[in-house]
Design a protein around this motif. Structure first.
Motif, PDB file in Angstrom:
ATOM      1  N   SER A 176      39.566 -13.697   1.074  1.00 29.21           N
ATOM      2  CA  SER A 176      38.917 -14.499   0.035  1.00 29.21           C
ATOM      3  C   SER A 176      39.098 -15.976   0.372  1.00 29.21           C
ATOM      4  CB  SER A 176      39.527 -14.216  -1.344  1.00 29.21           C
ATOM      5  OG  SER A 176      39.389 -12.853  -1.691  1.00 29.21           O
ATOM      6  N   PRO A 177      38.018 -16.706   0.697  1.00 27.89           N
ATOM      7  CA  PRO A 177      38.156 -18.144   0.934  1.00 27.89           C
ATOM      8  C   PRO A 177      38.510 -18.903  -0.336  1.00 27.89           C
ATOM      9  CG  PRO A 177      35.855 -17.481   1.055  1.00 27.89           C
ATOM     10  CD  PRO A 177      36.659 -16.216   0.956  1.00 27.89           C
ATOM     11  N   VAL A 178      37.960 -18.456  -1.463  1.00 29.37           N
ATOM     12  CA  VAL A 178      38.354 -18.927  -2.794  1.00 29.37           C
ATOM     13  C   VAL A 178      38.334 -17.699  -3.702  1.00 29.37           C
ATOM     14  CG1 VAL A 178      37.469 -21.293  -2.547  1.00 29.37           C
ATOM     15  CG2 VAL A 178      35.967 -19.494  -3.437  1.00 29.37           C
ATOM     16  N   LYS A 179      38.949 -17.791  -4.846  1.00 28.65           N
ATOM     17  CA  LYS A 179      38.950 -16.671  -5.777  1.00 28.65           C
ATOM     18  C   LYS A 179      37.522 -16.369  -6.222  1.00 28.65           C
ATOM     19  CE  LYS A 179      41.651 -14.863  -9.620  1.00 28.65           C
ATOM     20  NZ  LYS A 179      42.732 -15.162 -10.593  1.00 28.65           N
ATOM     21  N   SER A 180      37.193 -15.100  -6.297  1.00 27.37           N
ATOM     22  CA  SER A 180      35.890 -14.566  -6.712  1.00 27.37           C
ATOM     23  C   SER A 180      34.886 -14.478  -5.573  1.00 27.37           C
ATOM     24  CB  SER A 180      35.279 -15.356  -7.881  1.00 27.37           C
ATOM     25  OG  SER A 180      36.095 -15.269  -9.028  1.00 27.37           O
ATOM     26  N   MET A 181      35.237 -14.962  -4.376  1.00 29.42           N
ATOM     27  CA  MET A 181      34.397 -14.763  -3.193  1.00 29.42           C
ATOM     28  C   MET A 181      35.218 -13.954  -2.195  1.00 29.42           C
ATOM     29  SD  MET A 181      31.458 -16.092  -3.784  1.00 29.42           S
ATOM     30  CE  MET A 181      30.688 -16.188  -2.187  1.00 29.42           C
ATOM     31  N   ASN A 182      34.819 -12.699  -1.989  1.00 29.92           N
ATOM     32  CA  ASN A 182      35.634 -11.761  -1.208  1.00 29.92           C
ATOM     33  C   ASN A 182      34.780 -11.131  -0.109  1.00 29.92           C
ATOM     34  OD1 ASN A 182      37.802 -11.840  -3.403  1.00 29.92           O
ATOM     35  ND2 ASN A 182      36.070 -10.986  -4.527  1.00 29.92           N
ATOM     36  N   PHE A 183      35.337 -11.057   1.111  1.00 34.33           N
ATOM     37  CA  PHE A 183      34.579 -10.520   2.235  1.00 34.33           C
ATOM     38  C   PHE A 183      35.443  -9.544   3.029  1.00 34.33           C
ATOM     39  CE2 PHE A 183      32.741 -14.628   1.263  1.00 34.33           C
ATOM     40  CZ  PHE A 183      31.389 -14.310   1.182  1.00 34.33           C
ATOM     41  N   ARG A 235      32.617  -1.974  -1.433  1.00 28.88           N
ATOM     42  CA  ARG A 235      33.641  -1.974  -2.486  1.00 28.88           C
ATOM     43  C   ARG A 235      35.007  -1.967  -1.798  1.00 28.88           C
ATOM     44  NH1 ARG A 235      30.061  -3.316  -5.104  1.00 28.88           N
ATOM     45  NH2 ARG A 235      29.077  -2.366  -6.920  1.00 28.88           N
ATOM     46  N   ALA A 236      35.926  -2.694  -2.348  1.00 29.81           N
ATOM     47  CA  ALA A 236      37.274  -2.734  -1.791  1.00 29.81           C
ATOM     48  C   ALA A 236      38.266  -2.946  -2.917  1.00 29.81           C
ATOM     49  CB  ALA A 236      37.402  -3.853  -0.760  1.00 29.81           C
ATOM     50  N   LYS A 237      39.433  -2.302  -2.818  1.00 30.05           N
ATOM     51  CA  LYS A 237      40.516  -2.589  -3.759  1.00 30.05           C
ATOM     52  C   LYS A 237      41.148  -3.918  -3.363  1.00 30.05           C
ATOM     53  CE  LYS A 237      41.815   2.122  -5.097  1.00 30.05           C
ATOM     54  NZ  LYS A 237      42.934   3.096  -5.174  1.00 30.05           N
ATOM     55  N   LEU A 238      41.126  -4.846  -4.304  1.00 32.49           N
ATOM     56  CA  LEU A 238      41.630  -6.183  -4.027  1.00 32.49           C
ATOM     57  C   LEU A 238      43.018  -6.363  -4.616  1.00 32.49           C
ATOM     58  CD1 LEU A 238      38.353  -8.166  -4.813  1.00 32.49           C
ATOM     59  CD2 LEU A 238      39.131  -7.281  -2.611  1.00 32.49           C
ATOM     60  N   ASP A 239      43.749  -7.324  -4.109  1.00 36.58           N
ATOM     61  CA  ASP A 239      45.110  -7.571  -4.582  1.00 36.58           C
ATOM     62  C   ASP A 239      45.132  -7.957  -6.055  1.00 36.58           C
ATOM     63  OD1 ASP A 239      45.878  -7.073  -2.017  1.00 36.58           O
ATOM     64  OD2 ASP A 239      46.554  -9.107  -1.563  1.00 36.58           O
ATOM     65  N   ALA A 240      46.243  -7.685  -6.714  1.00 38.67           N
ATOM     66  CA  ALA A 240      46.420  -8.030  -8.126  1.00 38.67           C
ATOM     67  C   ALA A 240      46.180  -9.523  -8.320  1.00 38.67           C
ATOM     68  CB  ALA A 240      47.831  -7.664  -8.579  1.00 38.67           C
ATOM     69  N   GLY A 241      45.407  -9.826  -9.367  1.00 39.14           N
ATOM     70  CA  GLY A 241      45.081 -11.212  -9.666  1.00 39.14           C
ATOM     71  C   GLY A 241      43.876 -11.736  -8.922  1.00 39.14           C
ATOM     72  N   TRP A 242      43.374 -10.970  -7.978  1.00 34.05           N
ATOM     73  CA  TRP A 242      42.224 -11.379  -7.174  1.00 34.05           C
ATOM     74  C   TRP A 242      41.052 -10.422  -7.313  1.00 34.05           C
ATOM     75  CZ3 TRP A 242      41.941 -15.749  -4.018  1.00 34.05           C
ATOM     76  CH2 TRP A 242      43.117 -16.501  -3.935  1.00 34.05           C
ATOM     77  N   ASP A 243      41.185  -9.419  -8.149  1.00 30.07           N
ATOM     78  CA  ASP A 243      40.197  -8.346  -8.243  1.00 30.07           C
ATOM     79  C   ASP A 243      39.022  -8.771  -9.131  1.00 30.07           C
ATOM     80  OD1 ASP A 243      38.928  -5.983  -7.901  1.00 30.07           O
ATOM     81  OD2 ASP A 243      40.315  -4.784  -9.096  1.00 30.07           O
TER      82      ASP A 243
END
Length: 306
Positions: free
Chosen positions: A161-168, A190-198
């Motif tokens: 994630s370059p910033v929160k809410s943008m995930n690649f 779809r990917a399981k993201l780390d806590a606080g970043w999902d």
């Protein structure tokens, strides 16, 4: 009936009908357009992103500072790369008469911009996070891209994630031939993201690090070919993903000062050239990310809205 002026530009290129198209809609002095109206207008343009650029109020001493908001067809984004570069080129090159520097302010924070020889450079707000609580597996990859199951396994799969809410989901492939096998489909990543970043957008970003003199590139120069797929969408140029990928590569290789040329959109006939420079601190963390590129105007007109 109220109306707004707009232009469209092709970003990360100097050639019309290449690069990544962007609509820039100007919000006049003291004008009010609701978030709902912006979202509807973005849907009407039906581009990957539409920018709403606020004109400065009369008497504002911040002569080269603009606030802007970025919308996909379905949601607002805190930051995105090609809207930032396209807006920087238009704001400094056109609105400010080829001013050399200024500032853009988006939801992710202020962005220092420079403009010279038709190239905009933007000091990108960043909060780079490499996800490690869950692994994105090759089995999940092959569900997204069945053709890749018959090829050599990817070198690396990492969610960044370059910033929160943008995930690649970053997938390193072996060759341009493998990259050509990537396709759009009805299956969104779809990917399981780390806590606080999902939260937020998830795209799949496929890349090949190009050889240099028969070897993988050294620390001074990195050339990378990429493709960004999100379900049925292929993006010609994804600046936020490029920033995330280059930050990851710089940290992985402990390259304190690294420059990258990202070439994207070739397979879809919209070649884009994205410049990224990454600076690390002495402790190996991200100190600065600079995104650069050009843009060329294609259309202009008026949007009428209720």
């Amino acid at each position: 009936m109220p109306s707004l002026s707009f232009v469209t530009v092709d970003v990360f290129t100097t050639t019309r009908f290449a690069g990544n198209p962007l609509a820039i809609v100007r919000i006049p002095e003291a004008g009010h357009v609701s978030t709902e109206q912006m979202q509807i207008i973005a849907c009407e343009f039906n581009l990957s992103e539409t920018v709403f650029l606020y004109e400065r109020l009369a008497g504002d001493q911040r002569e080269t500072e603009w606030r802007f908001r970025i919308f996909m067809t379905s949601a607002e984004l805190p930051f995105a790369g090609h809207p930032t570069i396209g807006t920087a080129c238009y704001a400094l090159g056109t609105l400010a008469g080829n001013a050399s520097s200024g500032k853009l302010v988006c939801n992710a924070g202020p962005i220092g911009i420079q403009y010279s020889n038709a190239v905009a450079r933007a000091s990108i707000p960043h909060n780079v996070h490499i996800h490690n609580e869950f692994k994105f597996t090759t089995e999940q990859l092959y569900e997204l891209q069945p053709a890749l199951a018959n090829l050599k396994k990817p070198h690396a799969i990492t969610v960044v994630s370059p910033v929160k809410s943008m995930n690649f989901i970053m997938i390193e492939l072996d060759s341009l031939e493998d990259l050509a096998q990537v396709t759009t489909s009805g299956v969104k990543p779809r990917a399981k993201l780390d806590a606080g970043w999902d939260t937020g957008f998830i795209g799949s970003y496929f890349y090949v690090v190009m050889p240099q003199d028969g070897q993988r590139p050294g620390p001074k120069r990195h050339s990378v070919r990429t493709r960004m797929i999100e379900g049925t969408l292929e993006d010609p140029a994804t600046g936020s993903a490029a920033c995330g990928l280059c930050a990851y590569l710089a940290m992985e290789g402990q390259l304190k000062n690294a420059s990258f040329l990202i070439t994207q959109g070739v397979e879809m006939g919209r070649r884009s050239e994205i410049g990224v420079a990454v600076t690390l601190t002495d402790l190996g963390a991200i100190d600065k990310i600079e995104l650069s590129g050009s843009a060329v105007k294609v259309m202009e007109g008026t949007v009428h809205y209720d």
